[in-house]
Design a protein around this motif. Structure first.
Motif, PDB file in Angstrom:
ATOM      1  N   GLU A 286       0.844  -1.199   0.000  1.00 52.84           N
ATOM      2  CA  GLU A 286       0.000   0.000   0.000  1.00 52.84           C
ATOM      3  C   GLU A 286       0.885   1.256   0.000  1.00 52.84           C
ATOM      4  O   GLU A 286       1.984   1.225   0.556  1.00 52.84           O
ATOM      5  CB  GLU A 286      -0.908   0.022   1.240  1.00 52.84           C
ATOM      6  CG  GLU A 286      -1.973  -1.048   1.234  1.00 52.84           C
ATOM      7  CD  GLU A 286      -3.053  -0.819   0.170  1.00 52.84           C
ATOM      8  OE1 GLU A 286      -2.957   0.178  -0.593  1.00 52.84           O
ATOM      9  OE2 GLU A 286      -3.974  -1.644   0.096  1.00 52.84           O
ATOM     10  N   PRO A 287       0.424   2.349  -0.648  1.00 58.71           N
ATOM     11  CA  PRO A 287      -0.890   2.544  -1.274  1.00 58.71           C
ATOM     12  C   PRO A 287      -0.962   2.069  -2.734  1.00 58.71           C
ATOM     13  O   PRO A 287      -1.971   2.272  -3.397  1.00 58.71           O
ATOM     14  CB  PRO A 287      -1.048   4.065  -1.220  1.00 58.71           C
ATOM     15  CG  PRO A 287       0.347   4.568  -1.408  1.00 58.71           C
ATOM     16  CD  PRO A 287       1.230   3.586  -0.658  1.00 58.71           C
TER      17      PRO A 287
ATOM     18  N   SER B 140      -3.881  -0.414  -3.610  1.00 56.55           N
ATOM     19  CA  SER B 140      -5.182   0.231  -3.780  1.00 56.55           C
ATOM     20  C   SER B 140      -5.257   1.021  -5.075  1.00 56.55           C
ATOM     21  O   SER B 140      -6.306   1.051  -5.745  1.00 56.55           O
ATOM     22  CB  SER B 140      -5.454   1.164  -2.592  1.00 56.55           C
ATOM     23  OG  SER B 140      -5.572   0.421  -1.391  1.00 56.55           O
TER      24      SER B 140
ATOM     25  N   GLU C 137      -5.937  -1.423  -7.815  1.00 56.07           N
ATOM     26  CA  GLU C 137      -7.299  -1.973  -7.763  1.00 56.07           C
ATOM     27  C   GLU C 137      -8.330  -0.979  -8.273  1.00 56.07           C
ATOM     28  O   GLU C 137      -9.403  -1.365  -8.740  1.00 56.07           O
ATOM     29  CB  GLU C 137      -7.633  -2.392  -6.337  1.00 56.07           C
ATOM     30  CG  GLU C 137      -6.850  -3.610  -5.872  1.00 56.07           C
ATOM     31  CD  GLU C 137      -7.083  -3.921  -4.399  1.00 56.07           C
ATOM     32  OE1 GLU C 137      -7.680  -3.060  -3.703  1.00 56.07           O
ATOM     33  OE2 GLU C 137      -6.645  -4.996  -3.938  1.00 56.07           O
TER      34      GLU C 137
END
Length: 254
Positions: free
Chosen positions: A245-246, A249, A252
């Protein structure tokens, strides 16, 4: 005595070519302020060097435990960054080693690391192991670190009897000592730490040319404000760890 002679004495003190009793004898009867100032500088240099020697000897505890055996220190750099590989180094010190000032690479300045690394590369037996970003994302950072360490050990031109490893167990079948904070406790691991860090920093400086805007040349892939700002502005690169992360994310969301 001319002031020039005192300057030479100061230089000898820097090089640790004088003993304390020789220093006291050299300045015996001297009352001039300039000469006494140089004397105090010499004494401070001696004290600083003695602390380095004492620290070095403290960090030889594990190496002395295995006197007569071939000991390799193992350490890695790059478990925490958001980008770039994890790099491990295996080091077998030379018999007459005395790298005073060597310590955990994180506790040394860039200039100190560069100086020590140059000395190490000339004299020690070492090998580098690398685990790629793809391997980190496939196997996780812990397993990738073990892979990098094993590769470094396998590439050593000399087979060690003992492995001193920074906080890891590899299950090699050799004698292994997993040492917590090993890079600040074992001189062999500290040497591996310095070489691995300098090697990885150079990799990341090269990546900075390929992927400008992330400040890789200064942050080595760690999640600094400039790096995170680069991610927001320019997105994820092929050398970013997609399971971290990040970045995870961000991927995604696409």
């Amino acid at each position: 005595m001319k002031s020039k002679d005192y300057r030479i004495t100061l230089l000898k003190a820097v090089a640790s070519e004088l003993a304390v009793n020789e220093l006291e004898s050299f300045f015996e009867g001297e009352s001039r302020a300039g000469a006494l100032k140089i004397k105090m500088q010499c004494i401070k240099l001696f004290e600083k060097q003695q602390k380095r020697i004492d620290k070095y000897n403290e960090m030889l505890t594990y190496e002395k435990k295995y006197t007569g055996k071939i000991v390799a220190g193992i350490d890695e750099v790059g478990r925490g960054p958001l980008a770039g590989p994890v790099v491990a180094c295996a080091v077998i010190l030379d018999n007459a080693h005395a790298y005073y000032g060597l310590n955990d690479s994180k506790q040394m300045s860039k200039q100190q690391r560069a100086r020590i690394e140059a000395d190490l590369l000339e004299r020690v037996t070492y090998a580098i192991g690398v685990a790629t970003v793809e391997e980190i994302d496939t196997f996780n950072i812990y397993e990738a670190t073990k892979m990098a360490m094993q590769r470094a050990i396998n590439d050593l031109p000399v087979s060690p009897d003992v492995l001193l490893i920074d906080a890891m167990q590899l299950g090699t079948g050799l004698i292994e000592e997993s040492i917590i904070k090993g890079d600040a406790t074992s001189i062999s691991i500290a040497a591996a730490s310095v070489i691995a860090k300098e090697y990885r920093d150079r990799i990341m400086a090269t990546y900075a040319e390929t992927y400008p805007g992330y400040d890789f040349e200064n942050n080595a892939g760690y999640g600094t404000p400039k790096h995170l700002e680069g991610l927001k502005r320019k997105g994820v690169t092929p050398i970013h760890r997609k399971t971290f992360e990040p970045i995870k994310s961000m991927c995604e969301m696409k």
